[in-house]
Design a protein around this motif. Structure first.
Motif, PDB file in Angstrom:
ATOM      1  N   SER A  33      59.057  -6.848   7.657  1.00 46.01           N
ATOM      2  CA  SER A  33      59.696  -6.862   8.971  1.00 46.01           C
ATOM      3  C   SER A  33      58.754  -6.369  10.064  1.00 46.01           C
ATOM      4  O   SER A  33      59.185  -6.084  11.180  1.00 46.01           O
ATOM      5  N   HIS A  63      71.023   3.504   4.154  1.00 47.60           N
ATOM      6  CA  HIS A  63      71.559   4.761   4.670  1.00 47.60           C
ATOM      7  C   HIS A  63      70.606   5.888   4.295  1.00 47.60           C
ATOM      8  O   HIS A  63      70.075   5.927   3.183  1.00 47.60           O
ATOM      9  N   ASP A 118      71.829   2.107  -0.640  1.00 48.74           N
ATOM     10  CA  ASP A 118      72.523   0.977  -0.041  1.00 48.74           C
ATOM     11  C   ASP A 118      74.008   1.273   0.113  1.00 48.74           C
ATOM     12  O   ASP A 118      74.460   2.416  -0.114  1.00 48.74           O
ATOM     13  N   GLU A 169      66.458 -10.947   0.914  1.00 52.31           N
ATOM     14  CA  GLU A 169      67.690 -10.429   1.489  1.00 52.31           C
ATOM     15  C   GLU A 169      67.428  -9.320   2.501  1.00 52.31           C
ATOM     16  O   GLU A 169      66.405  -8.625   2.441  1.00 52.31           O
ATOM     17  N   THR A 170      68.372  -9.149   3.421  1.00 57.34           N
ATOM     18  CA  THR A 170      68.425  -7.962   4.263  1.00 57.34           C
ATOM     19  C   THR A 170      69.701  -7.223   3.913  1.00 57.34           C
ATOM     20  O   THR A 170      70.709  -7.839   3.545  1.00 57.34           O
ATOM     21  N   ALA A 171      69.655  -5.889   4.004  1.00 48.85           N
ATOM     22  CA  ALA A 171      70.814  -5.086   3.609  1.00 48.85           C
ATOM     23  C   ALA A 171      70.757  -3.735   4.296  1.00 48.85           C
ATOM     24  O   ALA A 171      69.671  -3.256   4.662  1.00 48.85           O
ATOM     25  N   PRO A 172      71.918  -3.091   4.472  1.00 50.99           N
ATOM     26  CA  PRO A 172      71.936  -1.765   5.095  1.00 50.99           C
ATOM     27  C   PRO A 172      71.226  -0.729   4.235  1.00 50.99           C
ATOM     28  O   PRO A 172      71.264  -0.776   3.009  1.00 50.99           O
ATOM     29  N   SER A 229      71.505   4.944   9.682  1.00 45.95           N
ATOM     30  CA  SER A 229      71.285   3.784   8.828  1.00 45.95           C
ATOM     31  C   SER A 229      70.449   2.750   9.569  1.00 45.95           C
ATOM     32  O   SER A 229      70.225   2.847  10.783  1.00 45.95           O
ATOM     33  N   ALA A 230      69.978   1.779   8.829  1.00 46.73           N
ATOM     34  CA  ALA A 230      69.218   0.667   9.388  1.00 46.73           C
ATOM     35  C   ALA A 230      69.462  -0.542   8.500  1.00 46.73           C
ATOM     36  O   ALA A 230      70.041  -0.426   7.413  1.00 46.73           O
ATOM     37  N   VAL A 231      69.036  -1.686   8.957  1.00 46.82           N
ATOM     38  CA  VAL A 231      69.060  -2.891   8.133  1.00 46.82           C
ATOM     39  C   VAL A 231      67.617  -3.223   7.775  1.00 46.82           C
ATOM     40  O   VAL A 231      66.767  -3.360   8.657  1.00 46.82           O
ATOM     41  N   GLU A 232      67.347  -3.312   6.470  1.00 42.64           N
ATOM     42  CA  GLU A 232      65.977  -3.500   6.014  1.00 42.64           C
ATOM     43  C   GLU A 232      65.829  -4.782   5.195  1.00 42.64           C
ATOM     44  O   GLU A 232      66.817  -5.362   4.723  1.00 42.64           O
ATOM     45  N   THR A 233      64.582  -5.186   5.016  1.00 42.76           N
ATOM     46  CA  THR A 233      64.247  -6.437   4.349  1.00 42.76           C
ATOM     47  C   THR A 233      63.760  -6.166   2.931  1.00 42.76           C
ATOM     48  O   THR A 233      62.944  -5.271   2.705  1.00 42.76           O
TER      49      THR A 233
END
Length: 238
Positions: free
Chosen positions: A205, A133, A179, A128-131, A149-153
């Motif tokens: 990533s 913070h 998250d 999954e990828t998810a935000p 924030s970023a979107v991470e794996t």
């Protein structure tokens, strides 16, 4: 001749762990000398490395070996990065040896643990990828300048039991990333040269020409440590 900084990758190599195949691609581009150490082989000699990265793949063959690597990094000021299992075990080591919760455990090792610190996530994050913070002013936030924030794996099924979150907050360890539901996804020790554990996996990533900024920040700290030992600075991407 300048000797490259020495980095220990601590974990039990397996083709079933996606991160391990990715390390095979990334290691030649990290600009450091890398030794892959199976958990059962970890001894006090781990303290001779300039950086320690406990990689995904838990439960480990030797939980004691993984915890020794983490404790050595924490107490001797060696730059530390723990991803997925390295995040989970950093919480265990810290809980046992700093907070005095001696029976803190991961239920993957003991399903009937008295203090189940690491438990299955409410929703699996495998693939999954998810935000993510960041806590303002944290070292983690400094990795992403100008961003909140970023979107991470992710590729994890286990994480911190929320029952013990307040206990973790009682000491110097800081929750520096979470998250969208405020579940902890990264921790750090502010007064350590570099000590970050992340449930997300920056290696997944990364590419040989695009190393994740968290890994770059870790390698920079490894280079500083190496310089203090007369090994010279790290050069990421060589």
């Amino acid at each position: 001749m300048t000797v490259r900084p020495r980095l220990a990758l601590v974990g039990d190599r397996s083709d079933r762990v996606p991160a391990h195949a990715r390390f095979d691609e990334l290691v030649p581009h990290l600009g450091v000398e890398v030794d892959w150490l199976p958990t059962a082989t970890v001894t006090d000699a781990i303290g001779t490395y300039d950086g320690i990265w406990v990689v995904p793949g838990s439960p480990y063959v030797s939980q004691a070996g993984a915890l020794l690597a983490i404790r050595t990094a924490r107490t001797e000021g060696i730059p530390y990065l723990g991803t997925c299992g390295g995040f989970q075990h950093a919480l265990i080591e810290y809980s046992r040896n700093v907070l005095g919760i001696e029976d803190a455990e991961d239920v993957q090792y003991d399903a009937e643990a008295t203090t189940p610190l690491i438990v299955p996530l409410a929703c699996s994050l495998v693939g999954e990828t998810a935000p993510l913070h960041f806590a303002a002013g944290s070292r983690l936030a400094s990795v992403y300048p100008g961003r909140e924030s970023a979107v991470e794996t992710y590729h994890c099924k286990y994480g911190l039991n929320p029952v013990y979150e307040d206990a973790l907050r009682s000491g110097p360890l800081r929750i520096s990333g979470w998250d969208a539901e405020k579940a902890p996804r990264a921790v750090e020790l502010p007064d350590h040269p570099f000590f970050i554990g992340s449930l997300f996996q920056p290696e997944l990533s990364s590419t040989p020409t695009g190393i994740h900024p968290l890994i770059r920040a870790f390698l920079a700290a490894v280079g500083v440590r190496a310089g203090e030992r007369g090994r010279g600075p790290v050069a990421v991407g060589e």
